[in-house]
Design a protein around this motif. Structure first.
Motif, PDB file in Angstrom:
ATOM      1  N   GLY A  82      12.023  10.252   7.390  1.00 39.09           N
ATOM      2  CA  GLY A  82      10.766  10.394   6.851  1.00 39.09           C
ATOM      3  C   GLY A  82       9.693  11.847   6.581  1.00 39.09           C
ATOM      4  N   ARG A  83       8.365  12.054   6.410  1.00 42.73           N
ATOM      5  CA  ARG A  83       7.844  13.466   6.306  1.00 42.73           C
ATOM      6  C   ARG A  83       6.413  13.418   7.624  1.00 42.73           C
ATOM      7  NH1 ARG A  83       6.422  15.776   0.978  1.00 42.73           N
ATOM      8  NH2 ARG A  83       6.568  17.370   1.192  1.00 42.73           N
ATOM      9  N   SER A  89       0.496  31.934  13.511  1.00 40.64           N
ATOM     10  CA  SER A  89       0.037  31.289  12.091  1.00 40.64           C
ATOM     11  C   SER A  89       1.975  31.153  11.361  1.00 40.64           C
ATOM     12  CB  SER A  89      -0.238  33.024  11.441  1.00 40.64           C
ATOM     13  OG  SER A  89       0.490  33.494  11.437  1.00 40.64           O
ATOM     14  N   SER A  90       2.503  31.295  12.816  1.00 40.16           N
ATOM     15  CA  SER A  90       3.888  30.952  11.879  1.00 40.16           C
ATOM     16  C   SER A  90       3.876  28.732  12.030  1.00 40.16           C
ATOM     17  CB  SER A  90       4.963  31.752  12.704  1.00 40.16           C
ATOM     18  OG  SER A  90       5.035  30.604  14.343  1.00 40.16           O
ATOM     19  N   VAL A  91       3.093  28.375  12.929  1.00 37.65           N
ATOM     20  CA  VAL A  91       3.311  27.059  13.258  1.00 37.65           C
ATOM     21  C   VAL A  91       2.027  26.669  11.762  1.00 37.65           C
ATOM     22  CG1 VAL A  91       2.554  25.145  14.168  1.00 37.65           C
ATOM     23  CG2 VAL A  91       3.403  27.605  15.000  1.00 37.65           C
ATOM     24  N   ALA A  92       3.174  26.320  10.860  1.00 39.02           N
ATOM     25  CA  ALA A  92       1.993  25.631   9.596  1.00 39.02           C
ATOM     26  C   ALA A  92       1.652  24.571   9.264  1.00 39.02           C
ATOM     27  CB  ALA A  92       3.125  26.441   8.319  1.00 39.02           C
ATOM     28  N   LEU A  93       0.931  24.317  10.066  1.00 39.81           N
ATOM     29  CA  LEU A  93       0.107  22.329  10.040  1.00 39.81           C
ATOM     30  C   LEU A  93       0.354  21.602   8.736  1.00 39.81           C
ATOM     31  CD1 LEU A  93      -1.758  22.979  12.741  1.00 39.81           C
ATOM     32  CD2 LEU A  93       0.806  22.057  12.860  1.00 39.81           C
ATOM     33  N   ASP A  94       0.026  22.906   7.740  1.00 39.96           N
ATOM     34  CA  ASP A  94      -0.429  21.160   6.579  1.00 39.96           C
ATOM     35  C   ASP A  94       1.239  21.604   5.502  1.00 39.96           C
ATOM     36  OD1 ASP A  94       0.797  24.541   6.123  1.00 39.96           O
ATOM     37  OD2 ASP A  94      -0.111  24.665   4.218  1.00 39.96           O
ATOM     38  N   GLN A  95       2.116  21.982   6.383  1.00 39.97           N
ATOM     39  CA  GLN A  95       4.247  21.449   5.945  1.00 39.97           C
ATOM     40  C   GLN A  95       3.765  20.459   6.709  1.00 39.97           C
ATOM     41  OE1 GLN A  95       5.285  23.199   3.152  1.00 39.97           O
ATOM     42  NE2 GLN A  95       3.029  23.634   3.225  1.00 39.97           N
ATOM     43  N   PRO A  96       4.790  19.666   6.787  1.00 40.65           N
ATOM     44  CA  PRO A  96       4.932  18.202   7.679  1.00 40.65           C
ATOM     45  C   PRO A  96       6.930  18.406   8.082  1.00 40.65           C
ATOM     46  CG  PRO A  96       6.107  17.753   4.975  1.00 40.65           C
ATOM     47  CD  PRO A  96       5.224  19.616   5.066  1.00 40.65           C
ATOM     48  N   SER A  97       6.675  17.555   9.179  1.00 40.33           N
ATOM     49  CA  SER A  97       8.218  17.634   9.958  1.00 40.33           C
ATOM     50  C   SER A  97       9.005  16.837   9.358  1.00 40.33           C
ATOM     51  CB  SER A  97       7.609  17.747  11.460  1.00 40.33           C
ATOM     52  OG  SER A  97       7.040  18.267  12.422  1.00 40.33           O
ATOM     53  N   GLU A  98       9.789  17.140   8.831  1.00 42.67           N
ATOM     54  CA  GLU A  98      11.378  16.450   8.094  1.00 42.67           C
ATOM     55  C   GLU A  98      11.789  16.194   9.360  1.00 42.67           C
ATOM     56  OE1 GLU A  98      11.532  15.944   5.250  1.00 42.67           O
ATOM     57  OE2 GLU A  98      10.361  17.253   4.745  1.00 42.67           O
ATOM     58  N   ALA A 104       6.209 -14.808   2.785  1.00 46.50           N
ATOM     59  CA  ALA A 104       5.236 -15.163   1.629  1.00 46.50           C
ATOM     60  C   ALA A 104       6.407 -15.406   0.767  1.00 46.50           C
ATOM     61  CB  ALA A 104       3.796 -14.374   1.957  1.00 46.50           C
ATOM     62  N   ARG A 105       7.286 -15.232   0.639  1.00 42.37           N
ATOM     63  CA  ARG A 105       8.441 -14.897  -0.163  1.00 42.37           C
ATOM     64  C   ARG A 105       8.682 -14.244  -1.421  1.00 42.37           C
ATOM     65  NH1 ARG A 105       9.651 -21.670  -1.315  1.00 42.37           N
ATOM     66  NH2 ARG A 105       9.528 -22.116   1.215  1.00 42.37           N
ATOM     67  N   ASN A 106       7.924 -12.896  -0.746  1.00 42.13           N
ATOM     68  CA  ASN A 106       7.702 -11.840  -1.844  1.00 42.13           C
ATOM     69  C   ASN A 106       8.986 -11.036  -0.833  1.00 42.13           C
ATOM     70  OD1 ASN A 106       6.076 -11.815  -3.724  1.00 42.13           O
ATOM     71  ND2 ASN A 106       3.921 -11.976  -1.635  1.00 42.13           N
ATOM     72  N   THR A 107       9.885 -10.816  -1.378  1.00 48.27           N
ATOM     73  CA  THR A 107      11.516 -10.062  -0.708  1.00 48.27           C
ATOM     74  C   THR A 107      11.032  -8.760  -1.133  1.00 48.27           C
ATOM     75  OG1 THR A 107      12.481 -12.141   0.819  1.00 48.27           O
ATOM     76  CG2 THR A 107      13.282  -9.718   0.515  1.00 48.27           C
ATOM     77  N   VAL A 108      10.483  -7.685  -0.468  1.00 52.37           N
ATOM     78  CA  VAL A 108      10.691  -6.028  -1.062  1.00 52.37           C
ATOM     79  C   VAL A 108      12.180  -5.756  -0.304  1.00 52.37           C
ATOM     80  CG1 VAL A 108       9.723  -4.092  -1.627  1.00 52.37           C
ATOM     81  CG2 VAL A 108       8.111  -6.427  -1.762  1.00 52.37           C
ATOM     82  N   LYS A 109      12.238  -4.604  -0.971  1.00 54.51           N
ATOM     83  CA  LYS A 109      13.644  -3.880   0.101  1.00 54.51           C
ATOM     84  C   LYS A 109      13.172  -2.698   0.069  1.00 54.51           C
ATOM     85  CE  LYS A 109      18.007  -2.060   0.607  1.00 54.51           C
ATOM     86  NZ  LYS A 109      19.650  -1.155  -0.289  1.00 54.51           N
ATOM     87  N   PHE A 110      12.005  -1.776   1.379  1.00 51.22           N
ATOM     88  CA  PHE A 110      11.424  -0.700   1.372  1.00 51.22           C
ATOM     89  C   PHE A 110      12.573   0.258   1.450  1.00 51.22           C
ATOM     90  CE2 PHE A 110       8.548  -3.771   2.237  1.00 51.22           C
ATOM     91  CZ  PHE A 110       7.323  -3.205   3.272  1.00 51.22           C
ATOM     92  N   SER A 111      12.252   1.310   0.980  1.00 52.97           N
ATOM     93  CA  SER A 111      12.846   2.882   1.112  1.00 52.97           C
ATOM     94  C   SER A 111      12.840   3.100   2.486  1.00 52.97           C
ATOM     95  CB  SER A 111      12.332   3.772  -0.204  1.00 52.97           C
ATOM     96  OG  SER A 111      12.762   5.091   0.132  1.00 52.97           O
ATOM     97  N   ARG A 112      13.748   3.774   2.803  1.00 52.83           N
ATOM     98  CA  ARG A 112      14.331   4.250   3.671  1.00 52.83           C
ATOM     99  C   ARG A 112      13.388   5.531   4.394  1.00 52.83           C
ATOM    100  NH1 ARG A 112      20.041   5.459   5.919  1.00 52.83           N
ATOM    101  NH2 ARG A 112      19.107   5.533   7.434  1.00 52.83           N
ATOM    102  N   LYS A 113      12.646   6.375   3.786  1.00 49.17           N
ATOM    103  CA  LYS A 113      11.909   7.540   3.410  1.00 49.17           C
ATOM    104  C   LYS A 113      10.410   6.771   3.256  1.00 49.17           C
ATOM    105  CE  LYS A 113      14.618  10.478   3.488  1.00 49.17           C
ATOM    106  NZ  LYS A 113      14.788  11.221   4.174  1.00 49.17           N
TER     107      LYS A 113
END
Length: 264
Positions: free
Chosen positions: A160-161, A147-156, A94-103
């Motif tokens: 990305g996340r 409880s050590s598995v914190a599902l509210d935190q992302p896997s990096e 569409a001629r809207n070339t955008v460079k995306f972040s790798r993240k």
């Protein structure tokens, strides 16, 4: 290695899998204004070939978030690749070339929040109201909340996340009921070993006489189907390479947010 009892071709899963992908433009750039409906109609057709159904779009100059539903064979890595790759290609055409972040950011969402799923799994034995309190007490030892598995935190990862949290349910063949402690011990060891081998993290699990609940942080390279089938086959092998499960499974995503976060 023995031939797997359970494969995609002989299982019929039930599922409720919803994902969001969020992407950003590379530093110093911005996305164009949101494209029109025709732009997305063409994209939707392409995503459908990837077994992704486009559900929602939240478009800003600084970020874009897309919501999808998927079938169980779609992994987070595949979802991210197709969401970003097809969108970037369509913008270029569409001629809207955008460079995306790798993240990027990827999140599974569902009808229930993380705390609700963990509570539901942890209360399986209590909800059943077994007549024999000794059996209930024995079975309760095979309900684990880590409880050590914190599902509210992302896997990096380098890309990305990821919040890839999945609830898997398996039901025994013919609803056969297991009662012996040694069987539950063997099955649970097999489940834990499978999770370790495949790099999943078990947040909550509950063994019941005729079914199993598992809430986990999944390996982003594996689809829900791959996760479920690995558990089914490894536990079946543990029990003498017998078809102990029904030829099906349930897989559902959940997180700190529910499906109301999706807005078309």
């Amino acid at each position: 290695m023995p031939k797997p009892i359970y494969v995609l071709e002989n299982t019929r899963p039930a599922y409720h899998l919803r994902y969001t992908w969020t992407g950003w433009p590379a530093g110093g750039s911005a996305f164009p204004s949101q494209p029109d409906d025709d732009f997305f109609r063409q994209l939707d057709e392409q995503w459908a070939t990837d077994n992704l159904k486009h559900l929602s779009t939240a478009w800003e100059r600084s970020q874009v978030q897309l919501g999808f539903s998927a079938i169980p064979t779609v992994s987070p890595v595949l979802c991210v690749s197709r969401a970003k790759g097809r969108l970037q290609h369509a913008l270029r055409l569409a001629r809207n070339t955008v460079k995306f972040s790798r993240k990027v950011a990827f999140r599974g969402i569902g009808a229930n929040h993380t705390a609700e799923v963990e509570e539901y799994v942890s209360q399986q034995v209590d909800r059943e109201k077994f007549v024999d309190p000794r059996f209930a007490a024995m079975l309760k030892r095979f309900t684990t909340l880590d409880s050590s598995v914190a599902l509210d935190q992302p896997s990096e990862s380098i890309s990305g996340r990821y919040w890839y949290d999945v609830h898997i349910v398996l039901v025994t063949s013919n609803r056969v009921r297991y009662r012996r402690q040694r069987d539950f011990e063997a099955l649970d060891r097999s489940l834990v070993a499978t999770a370790k081998k495949h790099h999943h993290r078990l947040a909550a699990r509950a063994w019941m006489p005729d079914h199993l609940h598992v809430a986990m942080r999944g390996n982003i390279e594996e689809s829900p189907a791959e996760i479920a089938l690995a558990i089914m086959n490894n536990t079946a092998y543990t029990m003498g390479q017998n078809a102990i499960w029904q030829h099906g499974f349930y897989a559902g995503t959940f997180s700190e947010y529910d499906v109301r976060a999706l807005r078309r």
